[in-house]
Design a protein around this motif. Structure first.
Motif, PDB file in Angstrom:
ATOM      1  N   ILE A  49       6.915   2.223  -6.363  1.00 12.26           N
ATOM      2  CA  ILE A  49       8.157   2.112  -5.577  1.00 12.26           C
ATOM      3  C   ILE A  49       7.762   2.139  -4.105  1.00 12.26           C
ATOM      4  O   ILE A  49       7.556   3.194  -3.517  1.00 12.26           O
ATOM      5  CB  ILE A  49       9.135   3.259  -5.900  1.00 12.26           C
ATOM      6  CG1 ILE A  49       9.470   3.280  -7.393  1.00 12.26           C
ATOM      7  CG2 ILE A  49      10.406   3.129  -5.082  1.00 12.26           C
ATOM      8  CD1 ILE A  49      10.395   4.414  -7.797  1.00 12.26           C
ATOM      9  N   GLY A  50       7.605   0.971  -3.521  1.00 11.46           N
ATOM     10  CA  GLY A  50       7.170   0.893  -2.123  1.00 11.46           C
ATOM     11  C   GLY A  50       8.318   1.051  -1.158  1.00 11.46           C
ATOM     12  O   GLY A  50       8.308   1.852  -0.235  1.00 11.46           O
ATOM     13  N   PHE A  51       9.307   0.269  -1.345  1.00  4.77           N
ATOM     14  CA  PHE A  51      10.571   0.258  -0.619  1.00  4.77           C
ATOM     15  C   PHE A  51      10.435   0.470   0.879  1.00  4.77           C
ATOM     16  O   PHE A  51       9.997  -0.405   1.588  1.00  4.77           O
ATOM     17  CB  PHE A  51      11.563   1.227  -1.253  1.00  4.77           C
ATOM     18  CG  PHE A  51      12.986   0.756  -1.064  1.00  4.77           C
ATOM     19  CD1 PHE A  51      13.390  -0.415  -1.651  1.00  4.77           C
ATOM     20  CD2 PHE A  51      13.873   1.446  -0.271  1.00  4.77           C
ATOM     21  CE1 PHE A  51      14.682  -0.886  -1.461  1.00  4.77           C
ATOM     22  CE2 PHE A  51      15.152   0.987  -0.071  1.00  4.77           C
ATOM     23  CZ  PHE A  51      15.556  -0.174  -0.676  1.00  4.77           C
TER      24      PHE A  51
ATOM     25  N   THR B  67       0.806  -1.219   0.000  1.00  2.96           N
ATOM     26  CA  THR B  67       0.000   0.000   0.000  1.00  2.96           C
ATOM     27  C   THR B  67       0.841   1.272   0.000  1.00  2.96           C
ATOM     28  O   THR B  67       0.306   2.362  -0.220  1.00  2.96           O
ATOM     29  CB  THR B  67      -0.930   0.038   1.231  1.00  2.96           C
ATOM     30  OG1 THR B  67      -0.141   0.051   2.423  1.00  2.96           O
ATOM     31  CG2 THR B  67      -1.868  -1.167   1.249  1.00  2.96           C
ATOM     32  N   ALA B  68       2.150   1.176   0.251  1.00  2.76           N
ATOM     33  CA  ALA B  68       2.967   2.370   0.478  1.00  2.76           C
ATOM     34  C   ALA B  68       3.726   2.796  -0.779  1.00  2.76           C
ATOM     35  O   ALA B  68       4.097   1.975  -1.611  1.00  2.76           O
ATOM     36  CB  ALA B  68       3.963   2.110   1.607  1.00  2.76           C
ATOM     37  N   THR B  69       3.947   4.108  -0.888  1.00  3.19           N
ATOM     38  CA  THR B  69       4.836   4.683  -1.903  1.00  3.19           C
ATOM     39  C   THR B  69       6.016   5.321  -1.191  1.00  3.19           C
ATOM     40  O   THR B  69       5.814   6.122  -0.272  1.00  3.19           O
ATOM     41  CB  THR B  69       4.114   5.747  -2.745  1.00  3.19           C
ATOM     42  OG1 THR B  69       3.079   5.126  -3.511  1.00  3.19           O
ATOM     43  CG2 THR B  69       5.080   6.445  -3.690  1.00  3.19           C
ATOM     44  N   ASP B  70       7.221   4.976  -1.600  1.00  2.00           N
ATOM     45  CA  ASP B  70       8.408   5.576  -0.988  1.00  2.00           C
ATOM     46  C   ASP B  70       8.641   6.944  -1.605  1.00  2.00           C
ATOM     47  O   ASP B  70       9.108   7.063  -2.742  1.00  2.00           O
ATOM     48  CB  ASP B  70       9.628   4.679  -1.199  1.00  2.00           C
ATOM     49  CG  ASP B  70      10.812   5.126  -0.361  1.00  2.00           C
ATOM     50  OD1 ASP B  70      11.242   6.292  -0.532  1.00  2.00           O
ATOM     51  OD2 ASP B  70      11.282   4.350   0.471  1.00  2.00           O
ATOM     52  N   ILE B  71       8.334   7.989  -0.864  1.00  5.51           N
ATOM     53  CA  ILE B  71       8.376   9.350  -1.387  1.00  5.51           C
ATOM     54  C   ILE B  71       9.785   9.763  -1.793  1.00  5.51           C
ATOM     55  O   ILE B  71       9.992  10.396  -2.828  1.00  5.51           O
ATOM     56  CB  ILE B  71       7.782  10.335  -0.345  1.00  5.51           C
ATOM     57  CG1 ILE B  71       7.842  11.777  -0.847  1.00  5.51           C
ATOM     58  CG2 ILE B  71       8.445  10.200   0.998  1.00  5.51           C
ATOM     59  CD1 ILE B  71       7.132  12.745   0.067  1.00  5.51           C
TER      60      ILE B  71
END
Length: 400
Positions: A349-351, A139-143
């Motif tokens: 790009i979750g990372f 669910t996350a995007t690595d900003i």
């Protein structure tokens, strides 16, 4: 001692530092530094000297018994989130997001970009033992990494595209951190959380009163960070909230706003130290044959890859399109749907946060860490190719 030459100022340590700071304020340079740090970490972690990388990463230092990786992920990265918070505030007050419908676009896309990947993950992994524990991993995007790729591959794109990605990623990360607090933490401690809220309220009040002593704001920011950490909520939340609470209107004497001055000072620190160190300590995932093979055979690992690469794209672009179609949001006049298509892939790009959730859902699982890395690399490569095509099309004045 260097001698000054005609037409050239004398060289000095201060002069070099100033030129380096100016270079790091250019996002392309900062993005290259971050990607270089990531490559170095991958090479070292998968070399015969890999155990020394693990020892460095897991070394416990400082007064709070945190490892170097934890200091970078919660401490140094708070500086980056502070800058990100300021930039989102500037866009909301003076920039591309001043219109309510334009501001709604990345927010709605962010929420859809969290829900849809979770559904893709569950659809692929359903029936595998313990699969439900990992629903939040994609669910996350690595900003930090997403902005680095955008800066390196598509710095010529309109500012509205960066504003969309920045706001989407900030909302996404705040949502993911909330998910961690609610579903992947032993418990959230209320008293430190209330203390952090009180400190942030004082920060806001002093900003409103145009209080100018920088040291006081630094002390309040550190206090908010420490209390947020003690509460069990990811401490970077304090950074982004301080950024959002910093005043963006100019001083009465004509000086730049507190937000502009703070960003000018902290941006080189973020780009030259905070994000590269974090990238170096976070990216050292071991790519052994067993872990690589499991990415395409283990249903949980495969669900993570599909969730990040396919689910993020479908969720972000679908949420954006549907919100515009229903009249809730509006796309910037400078952007086309092809631009948002490329950025929707980049959101895969979750990372960092994905690795953090994966470690809490499946402690010590190399298959999940490898899946997050492989998915992030695939998303970055596909997005870079699409962004390159868009830059070329705009250069030819051929807006598709």
């Amino acid at each position: 001692m260097d001698r000054p030459t005609e037409g050239r100022p004398p060289r000095s340590a201060a002069g070099y530092a100033q030129r380096m700071a100016e270079a790091l304020r250019a996002e392309t340079i900062g993005g290259v530094v971050v990607l270089a740090a990531t490559a170095m970490a991958l090479v070292w972690a998968n070399s015969p000297w890999g155990p020394s990388y693990d020892a460095l990463r897991n070394a416990v230092v400082g007064p709070m018994d945190l490892t170097l990786y934890e200091w970078s992920a919660e401490g140094l990265l708070a500086i980056f989130f502070f800058v990100a918070g300021i930039e989102v505030k500037e866009e909301l007050v003076h920039g591309e997001l001043t219109s309510l419908k334009r501001a709604a676009l990345p927010v709605i896309a962010a929420f859809a970009g969290m829900a849809v990947p979770a559904l893709f993950y569950l659809a692929v992994s359903w029936g595998a033992p313990g699969a439900a524990r990992g629903w939040a991993i994609p669910t996350a995007t690595d900003i930090a990494f997403a902005l680095a790729v955008l800066a390196v591959t598509a710095s010529a794109m309109p500012a509205a595209l960066r504003a969309f990605l920045l706001t989407l990623a900030v909302v996404d990360d705040l949502g993911a951190i909330t998910v961690i607090a609610l579903f992947y933490s032993d418990r959230v401690r209320l008293l430190p959380l209330l203390g952090a809220a009180a400190v942030l309220a004082l920060y806001w009040f002093l900003q409103r009163r145009r209080f100018r002593h920088v040291v006081v704001y630094v002390v309040l920011g550190v206090a908010a960070w420490a209390l947020m950490h003690e509460s069990g909520v990811h401490a970077t939340v304090a950074g982004v909230l301080c950024g959002l609470l910093t005043r963006t209107d100019s001083e009465t004497d004509g000086r730049p706003s507190p937000a502009a001055r703070a960003a000018h000072f902290t941006r080189p620190l973020s780009a030259g130290l905070a994000v590269p160190v974090f990238a170096f300590l976070a990216a050292g995932v071991k790519l052994d044959p067993a872990s690589l093979g499991s990415v395409f055979t283990d249903r949980i690992a495969l669900g993570v890859v599909v969730g990040l690469v396919v689910g993020k794209f479908a969720g972000v672009l679908g949420g954006a399109w549907l919100s515009v179609r229903l009249g809730f949001a509006r796309i910037s006049d400078d952007l086309r749907w092809h631009d948002l298509t490329a950025v929707s892939v980049l959101a895969g790009i979750g990372f960092t946060v994905s690795l953090l959730i994966g470690d809490r859902a499946y402690p010590g699982s190399d298959r999940v860490s490898t899946a997050v890395l492989i998915a992030s690399l695939i998303a970055a490569a596909l997005a870079a190719a699409l962004l390159h095509v868009r830059v070329q099309a705009r250069t030819r004045h051929d807006v598709l």
